[in-house]
Design a protein around this motif. Structure first.
Motif, PDB file in Angstrom:
ATOM      1  N   ASP A 250       0.801  -1.220   0.000  1.00 36.98           N
ATOM      2  CA  ASP A 250       0.000   0.000   0.000  1.00 36.98           C
ATOM      3  C   ASP A 250       0.835   1.272   0.000  1.00 36.98           C
ATOM      4  O   ASP A 250       0.289   2.363  -0.095  1.00 36.98           O
ATOM      5  CB  ASP A 250      -0.927   0.016   1.234  1.00 36.98           C
ATOM      6  CG  ASP A 250      -2.285  -0.579   0.909  1.00 36.98           C
ATOM      7  OD1 ASP A 250      -2.431  -1.157  -0.179  1.00 36.98           O
ATOM      8  OD2 ASP A 250      -3.203  -0.456   1.743  1.00 36.98           O
ATOM      9  N   ALA A 251       2.126   1.160   0.158  1.00 38.79           N
ATOM     10  CA  ALA A 251       3.011   2.321   0.193  1.00 38.79           C
ATOM     11  C   ALA A 251       4.133   2.115  -0.809  1.00 38.79           C
ATOM     12  O   ALA A 251       4.378   0.997  -1.268  1.00 38.79           O
ATOM     13  CB  ALA A 251       3.569   2.510   1.609  1.00 38.79           C
TER      14      ALA A 251
ATOM     15  N   TYR B 241      -8.780  -0.847   2.715  1.00 37.61           N
ATOM     16  CA  TYR B 241      -7.467  -0.327   3.090  1.00 37.61           C
ATOM     17  C   TYR B 241      -6.995  -0.988   4.368  1.00 37.61           C
ATOM     18  O   TYR B 241      -7.777  -1.450   5.205  1.00 37.61           O
ATOM     19  CB  TYR B 241      -7.505   1.191   3.251  1.00 37.61           C
ATOM     20  CG  TYR B 241      -8.291   1.686   4.444  1.00 37.61           C
ATOM     21  CD1 TYR B 241      -7.666   2.053   5.634  1.00 37.61           C
ATOM     22  CD2 TYR B 241      -9.682   1.812   4.390  1.00 37.61           C
ATOM     23  CE1 TYR B 241      -8.380   2.511   6.726  1.00 37.61           C
ATOM     24  CE2 TYR B 241     -10.414   2.274   5.478  1.00 37.61           C
ATOM     25  CZ  TYR B 241      -9.755   2.620   6.641  1.00 37.61           C
ATOM     26  OH  TYR B 241     -10.479   3.069   7.726  1.00 37.61           O
TER      27      TYR B 241
ATOM     28  N   GLU C  37      -1.395   5.037   8.639  1.00 39.10           N
ATOM     29  CA  GLU C  37      -0.363   6.056   8.465  1.00 39.10           C
ATOM     30  C   GLU C  37       1.005   5.402   8.432  1.00 39.10           C
ATOM     31  O   GLU C  37       1.207   4.305   8.959  1.00 39.10           O
ATOM     32  CB  GLU C  37      -0.416   7.119   9.575  1.00 39.10           C
ATOM     33  CG  GLU C  37       0.010   6.619  10.934  1.00 39.10           C
ATOM     34  CD  GLU C  37       0.097   7.740  11.964  1.00 39.10           C
ATOM     35  OE1 GLU C  37      -0.627   8.737  11.810  1.00 39.10           O
ATOM     36  OE2 GLU C  37       0.891   7.616  12.912  1.00 39.10           O
TER      37      GLU C  37
ATOM     38  N   ILE D  44       2.812   9.373   5.120  1.00 43.58           N
ATOM     39  CA  ILE D  44       1.677   8.932   4.302  1.00 43.58           C
ATOM     40  C   ILE D  44       0.510   8.674   5.234  1.00 43.58           C
ATOM     41  O   ILE D  44       0.679   8.089   6.312  1.00 43.58           O
ATOM     42  CB  ILE D  44       2.023   7.651   3.513  1.00 43.58           C
ATOM     43  CG1 ILE D  44       3.145   7.926   2.517  1.00 43.58           C
ATOM     44  CG2 ILE D  44       0.802   7.097   2.783  1.00 43.58           C
ATOM     45  CD1 ILE D  44       3.605   6.692   1.757  1.00 43.58           C
TER      46      ILE D  44
ATOM     47  N   GLN E 124      -3.921   7.645   5.522  1.00 42.95           N
ATOM     48  CA  GLN E 124      -4.828   6.558   5.140  1.00 42.95           C
ATOM     49  C   GLN E 124      -4.966   6.464   3.630  1.00 42.95           C
ATOM     50  O   GLN E 124      -5.097   7.471   2.935  1.00 42.95           O
ATOM     51  CB  GLN E 124      -6.199   6.802   5.782  1.00 42.95           C
ATOM     52  CG  GLN E 124      -7.203   5.697   5.561  1.00 42.95           C
ATOM     53  CD  GLN E 124      -8.491   5.943   6.338  1.00 42.95           C
ATOM     54  OE1 GLN E 124      -8.452   6.239   7.525  1.00 42.95           O
ATOM     55  NE2 GLN E 124      -9.620   5.847   5.665  1.00 42.95           N
ATOM     56  N   THR E 125      -4.953   5.233   3.120  1.00 40.44           N
ATOM     57  CA  THR E 125      -4.931   5.031   1.676  1.00 40.44           C
ATOM     58  C   THR E 125      -6.269   4.604   1.090  1.00 40.44           C
ATOM     59  O   THR E 125      -6.361   4.322  -0.099  1.00 40.44           O
ATOM     60  CB  THR E 125      -3.895   3.957   1.319  1.00 40.44           C
ATOM     61  OG1 THR E 125      -4.216   2.744   2.027  1.00 40.44           O
ATOM     62  CG2 THR E 125      -2.496   4.405   1.714  1.00 40.44           C
TER      63      THR E 125
END
Length: 729
Positions: free
Chosen positions: A339-340, A548, A552, A563, A565-566
């Motif tokens: 996710d990052a 998600y 963070e 970063i 919440q995605t």
């Protein structure tokens, strides 16, 4: 004759002089060439040997002096290159990722974890003594190299049929530290393509390499104290599961500092040094405990433990912490790492903290439910697989099981997010969502009867019900409740396939959706994560969600997130009224339809079964007021399931998981609403066998609106039709 008178000399015998005996004349020696003496052959041999010894002795002395000089120069050279101890404690080429669950507790690690600097003087004596007893019991008595240890290792290797340098190496802790430091050569991407190649080069076992290690070790002994050398070793040793150093390993396996470990824990950690992956307790706890028992015996031999302490340590072997037992977060941790950006996760050179949506309690519930059903109801040795996803209504993923028997290593095939499979009847709620959004009621009626459609380029297509039976005219609720295929196709054709496709896509099913009428029957492929997220949109009142797991991302020691919440709630897809009616219809699936095995006594639930063609996939996706859960079951190679439908084992897995997840939670009602008003009575039911033309236009009045025709216009036309209206609104 006698004499008298004065002056007369006394009578004295005359003095005799002894004459030396005459020497014999010396013999003339025979002439010898070159003035030498004639010798026998033995004398010659002895002389040669004495000469050779004098020559060799002289050369040896001179050679030893030269070697000593070279060794001294080499040791001095390495001595001058050695930096302060503090610069050698964290030698990682990569950083680490630490994952926190929804409550802020650590549940998983990735990358090379470094728990922080520790000092050999302050760590638990149990750990220090275990390491010395295991690796180098003469550590405090040698100068970096142990000739006795080398000789013993060579003897063992030869006795066991190996080469003198194969197997046991007799390396001291100082030599092992030199190897961990790669003799002072740092990792350079321009020289080594990967860190694995760099590590392999550092561990080369050639004779020349061992000579260099010995010289480097002596330089370290000259530069640092014994305590400092041991400190470097304790901080840099790799101990499995991504743990670099004993502090990281103690936290990773036991959830405590290296300063606090017990004799049993210290022995287990020291036992990892010989083979970190093989003896890692997260891979095989029993094997690790057996190895620790051997270390405890070594500690007793060296006098570090009393017999009573030995009995206690063996009676109570080290156990893993709760986080370690969770097997590094399993599939969820693998997923959230994607996710990052890579440079902050898989390829990070920094220490990163990820705060996630993960709930360990829910994860344990899902895993135990899956294990229970497979143990109780699936034949032993079956290669069938299953996956589970649990999330909140806003898309926050709480648990993920990507398959059976997770092996505890990162990067395994995750069926929850990687496997795209046909959804079968689990897709049907989106057909009825489109109808409800366009004004239909759960009590509106549709015909369940044989149906044939002419597909351009393919010819006639006739969907059939799973049971092979037909019920005639039924309500939309009954059609969904019993998963009637012909009815779903009729409704899909009535509301327009494009509308159905748009609703499904807006709810988050991003896979390519089928273009033909089989769309209504789940001919398209999707992942379990997508399907569960789409159902979450129904629960939350009709808004899309993006599943998600990352809340963070920040660097260790920094409170400012890099970063946030995605994912989460997105745009509205259908009205809240339509979502609540659809929820009511789906609750009937569990109460009286194909999903009755998913019933939760005393708690409202809604869901839908799904079984694909030839039973290659079986689904159950549903929700309570608290959580949405999706279950998929099948074979990785698409082998058909035998006797398994979505209403069977998947529904039972779902029921078992949700029962455990809901334990202790108050029973809350579902946000649902039944039909607002009784449906209009139809003049006639549908024609028994309507036939559609190409492109979806009505070729024969079969009780469905033509594609593109508004619902009021369709109702007026259908009411005037000689065959009666289809949907009486």
């Amino acid at each position: 004759m006698a004499t008298s008178g004065k002056g007369r000399s006394p009578l004295v015998a005359p003095k005799r002089t002894r004459k030396a005996p005459a020497r014999p004349a010396p013999r003339r020696r025979p002439a010898v060439r070159r003035g030498g003496r004639r010798r026998g052959p033995l004398a010659w041999i002895g002389a040669v040997i004495r000469w050779a010894f004098r020559l060799v002795g002289g050369l040896a002395v001179r050679g030893a002096a030269v070697l000593a000089l070279i060794l001294g120069v080499a040791v001095y050279y390495f001595y001058t290159t050695l930096p302060p101890v503090e610069e050698l404690l964290d030698g990682r080429a990569r950083g680490s990722v630490t994952m926190l669950d929804r409550d802020g507790a650590i549940f998983a690690w990735r990358g090379e974890q470094f728990g922080g600097q520790i000092d050999a003087a302050t760590i638990s004596p149990n750990l220090r003594n275990a390491v010395i007893a295991t690796e180098d019991r003469r550590f405090y008595r040698h100068f970096g190299v142990s000739p006795r240890g080398v000789a013993s290792a060579v003897a063992i290797n030869l006795r066991e049929g190996r080469g003198p340098l194969s197997g046991n190496g007799g390396s001291t802790i100082t030599q092992q530290t030199a190897k961990l430091l790669c003799l002072g050569v740092p990792y350079d991407p321009a020289v080594w393509e990967t860190e694995a190649e760099y590590e392999a080069d550092c561990r080369e076992g050639s004779l020349w390499r061992k000579v260099k290690e010995a010289v480097y070790a002596m330089a370290m002994e000259a530069k640092y104290s014994k305590n400092e050398i041991l400190t470097i070793y304790l901080n840099r040793a790799f101990l499995g599961a991504g743990s670099r150093g004993f502090e990281a390993a103690a936290q990773r396996y036991f959830g405590k500092s290296a300063n606090q470990v017990t004799p049993a824990e210290g022995a287990m950690l020291a036992g990892l040094l010989v083979a970190p992956t093989r003896y890692a307790p997260t891979n095989d706890l029993q094997r690790s405990q057996d190895r620790a028992s051997v270390i405890i015996g070594l500690m007793e031999r060296e006098g570090y433990l009393t017999p009573e302490e030995v009995r206690e340590a063996r009676a109570h072997p080290a156990e893993l912490s709760a986080a370690a037992e969770a097997r590094a977060g399993g599939y969820f941790a693998d997923w959230v790492m994607t996710d990052a950006p890579d440079f902050l996760t898989r390829k990070t050179t920094e220490d990163v903290i990820l705060r996630t949506t993960f709930d360990p309690r829910i994860q344990r519930a899902a895993e135990s439910a899956l294990d229970y059903i497979f143990d109780a109801k699936v034949r032993e040795g079956s290669k069938a697989q299953a996956a589970i996803v649990v999330m909140s209504a806003d898309g926050a993923v709480r648990a993920m099981v990507g398959g059976r028997k997770f092996k505890g290593v990162a990067g395994q095939f995750n069926r929850a997010i990687m496997a795209k499979r046909q959804t079968g009847s689990a897709f049907k709620p989106f057909v009825y969502a489109a109808a409800l959004e366009l004004g239909y009621s759960p009590n509106d009626r549709v015909m369940d009867a044989p149906l044939t459609l002419n597909i351009p380029g393919s010819g006639p297509w006739s969907p059939r019900n799973y049971t092979g039976e037909y019920r005639g005219e039924i309500t939309l609720t009954e059609a969904l409740e019993h998963s009637i295929n012909t009815a779903a196709v009729r409704v899909s054709e009535a509301v327009g396939r494009e509308n159905v496709r748009k609703v499904a896509s807006d709810f988050g099913i991003d896979s390519d959706l089928a273009a033909g009428p089989a769309l209504a029957l789940g001919a398209s492929e999707s992942t379990l994560l997508e399907m569960t997220g789409a159902y979450a949109g129904i629960l939350n009142g009709g808004s899309s969600v993006e599943p998600y797991g990352l809340v963070e991302l920040r660097l260790k020691g920094n409170d400012t997130p890099l970063i946030g919440q995605t994912g989460g709630l997105g745009e509205r897809v259908i009205s809240q009224d339509a979502a609540q009616q659809l929820t009511w219809m789906m609750s009937r699936v569990i109460e009286a339809g194909t999903g009755q095995r998913a019933r939760l006594p005393g708690r409202e639930a809604a869901g839908k079964t799904g079984t694909t063609q030839a039973s290659r996939d079986a689904w159950f996706v549903g929700f309570t007021a608290d959580y949405v859960a999706g279950v998929w079951m099948g074979y990785d190679d698409n082998t058909p399931l035998k006797g398994v439908t979505g209403g069977g084992l998947p529904a039972e897995i779902w029921q078992e998981a949700m029962s455990r997840i809901s334990e202790g939670l108050p029973a809350r009602p579902l946000p649902m609403a039944g039909p607002r008003a009784p449906a209009m009575q139809h003049a006639q039911p549908y024609a028994a066998a309507p036939v559609y033309g190409g492109g979806g236009a009505v070729a024969q009045s079969g009780g469905v609106p033509a594609r593109g025709e508004s619902f009021p216009d369709a109702a007026e036309r259908l009411l005037q039709d000689v065959l009666g209206g289809l949907f009486g609104r």
